[in-house]
Design an enzyme around this catalytic site. Sequence first.
Site, mmCIF file in Angstrom:
data_model
loop_
_atom_site.group_PDB
_atom_site.id
_atom_site.type_symbol
_atom_site.label_atom_id
_atom_site.label_comp_id
_atom_site.label_asym_id
_atom_site.label_seq_id
_atom_site.Cartn_x
_atom_site.Cartn_y
_atom_site.Cartn_z
ATOM 1 C CG HIS A 470 -1.682 1.176 1.543
ATOM 2 N ND1 HIS A 470 -3.062 1.201 1.496
ATOM 3 C CD2 HIS A 470 -1.318 2.432 1.931
ATOM 4 C CE1 HIS A 470 -3.497 2.412 1.830
ATOM 5 N NE2 HIS A 470 -2.446 3.168 2.101
ATOM 6 C CD GLU A 471 1.596 3.626 3.777
ATOM 7 O OE1 GLU A 471 1.763 4.640 3.087
ATOM 8 O OE2 GLU A 471 0.670 3.527 4.616
ATOM 9 C CG HIS A 475 -0.042 6.115 -0.620
ATOM 10 N ND1 HIS A 475 -1.262 6.548 -1.106
ATOM 11 C CD2 HIS A 475 -0.267 5.674 0.642
ATOM 12 C CE1 HIS A 475 -2.185 6.371 -0.167
ATOM 13 N NE2 HIS A 475 -1.615 5.849 0.887
ATOM 14 C CD GLU A 528 -5.047 6.497 2.274
ATOM 15 O OE1 GLU A 528 -4.618 5.326 2.319
ATOM 16 O OE2 GLU A 528 -4.312 7.477 2.493
#
Length: 757
Positions: A470-471, A475, A528
């Site tokens: 995710h990070e 992103h 997100e």
Amino acid sequence: MGEPEAGSEFAIRAAAAAGPMADAQYILPNDIGVSSLDCREAFRLLSPTERLYAHHLSRAAWYGGLAVLLQTSPEAPYIYALLSRLFRAQDPDQLRQHALAEGLTEEEYQAFLVYAAGIYSNMGNYKSFGDTKFVPNLPKEKLERVILGSKAAQQNPAEVRSLWQTCGELMFSLEPRLRHLGLGKEGITTYFSGNCTMEDAKLAQDFLDSQNLSAYNTRLFKDVDQDGKPRYEVRLASVLGTESALHSEMTSRLKSYEFRGNHFQVTRGDYAPILQKVVEHLERAKAYAANSRQEQMLAQYIESFTQGSIEAHKRGSRFWIQDKGPIVESYIGFIESYRDPFGSRGEFEGFVAMVNKAMSAKFECLVASAEQLLKELPWPPAFEKDKFLSPDFTSLDVLTFSGSGIPAGINIPNYDDLRQTEGFKNVSLGNVLAVAYATQREKLTFLEEDDKDLYIRWKGPSFDVQVGLHELLGHGSGKLFVQDEKGAFNFDQETVINPETGEQIQSWYRSGETWDSKFSTIASSYEECRAESVGLYLCLNPQVLEIFGFEGADAEDVIYVNWLNMVRAGLLALEFYTPEVSSWRQAHMQARFVILRVLLEAGEGLVTVTPTTGTDGRPDARVRLDRNKIRSVGKPALERFLRRLQVLKSTGDVAGGRALYEGYAAVTDAPPECFLTLRDTVLLRKESRKLIVQPNTRLEGSEVQLLEYEASAAGLIQSFSERFPEDGPELEEILTQLATADARFWKCPSEAPSGQA
């Protein structure tokens, strides 16, 4: 990234007993989970110099975090000041004796302690996760007796009575507009004066864009002149005031402007005395910096907070990105925009943490594979950054995290221009994750019995994988198509084709526009959702699972539990939807609901959500995921959705992005799921998020001591009572003075129509 988990019997019973207004969603239950952050071993391994560096950064973070009270609600600073006075004069045990003598029951006193712990945890009286107000779960008259008969009131009767008179009513009020954070009639916010509407917010954003000013460190106040014309004050956070004689890059910006027939005045000095204390400790931290990059970074942060300059904060962030693999990691400033109803103003936060070397080694392997993994993402190469800027990715044990809440992972800085050209850093907060995924079987809602043991065993490991993807690759991926101030494009207009339309690129970001300013109210949640979707998509890659040490059947279980956790979270997300105004109150949870909708839409029995009746005779539900269809049905559905998300983001297509995202985010009672009805079931069985107790550091001579506290509401209160030993009363005075200076902007909030002060 962690989500709440189950229902609290006590909360439901207590709310029913307290009367119709004390709805369980507006109280924190007495049996709320409380956990302590464990960082003892990581702190022990620091050198004396590193400890001093960490100590002064922590002090700066804790002081700055007080600004969040002023960013939340008009009454929050007064509530904080009142509670701090109470518990400085009497610790929770001493106050308990007084409360019981005043006629409170043990349960009522515990309810007060939980409320106070909630105020400190959230830095205000609105939940940091969901933006819902919470009120004390005991009669107002009883709390008044405790406060006015307390030792604090005996020592300073006029001050304590004045604080109670200022915030007592608002502390308990559940008038509809005050139940949630929001703008105009939708809720309360102190990022904007009470008379501002969404139209005012849009106008102010256009004004800021026209002047190339960031909204991150601003608040907007609207007054109306004698002719009924609005006058807007854009106030920057800084130590220096507007009248300062010291010249800087900001001085020329502090003036009056006419914009589209409206008067704007740019001023500064918001939170000045609080930021003064932040700056003092950043100065002291500089003496213990490990290298020149850290020194330059701190010098720019000091400049930023002194002058009110986001450009200086960007320069500091540039040095921070370049400071690879520090032993003590930190970041501080006006960072996340989740709680601004418009989505562009940053809440103050600061964290200080120490590296966890074992998990960091796995993340380093993930970074080494990132360029290869980015090619697996379902969009054309032209939609990916020209060069992957290999970031720092570390697992950290948090020593200090100030602000309204603690995330499990972070990808910063949030400045689009830096992210596209300089890179970013990823951090996974290991000791926060450990608290987040500690799960009790009996509190696991909405899962089949067969899934529960598997879920408990693999939730932690799968969460590590999801946070990492995710990070770093969520992103950290994707390109924004930009035309700069000279008219030059960062993509080839002739050759780049939109894969959704088959045509050339029709839209892009112009100079001064950012993702947040352009996509505003949906920006945070949309992003997100994109990052969560990347995590689900790439966790199917065997290479990723091998990096984290999973192969064969174990790897398949990690994938299954990761996807199961996401669809369950999509159902739990309904707690954070407000049907009365058709709006979502939490970016991550809205994102998870959208993913649930996408996977339900994929059909073929991949995901089902079925209403049932629980063993207690009350409504319940079951979420099922067919693990044999994750690759054959789930992956193609996610692939199509992810491509659309990225293309619309890259091209700055706000209309298309809104249509797609808001379509999936709509909550209706349409069969077969009947989500509005399911929401009642979710609320019935919800569990409040855990409160987290953090340690303090104290300087004794030249040695830094770590002070730890028990995992209870009383322990959390004690940690705050001992957080500001030198200047607690002064800080309370500062907070109430700052709140009082602006109080007129929120007078009669329920009555102030647009265009009236």
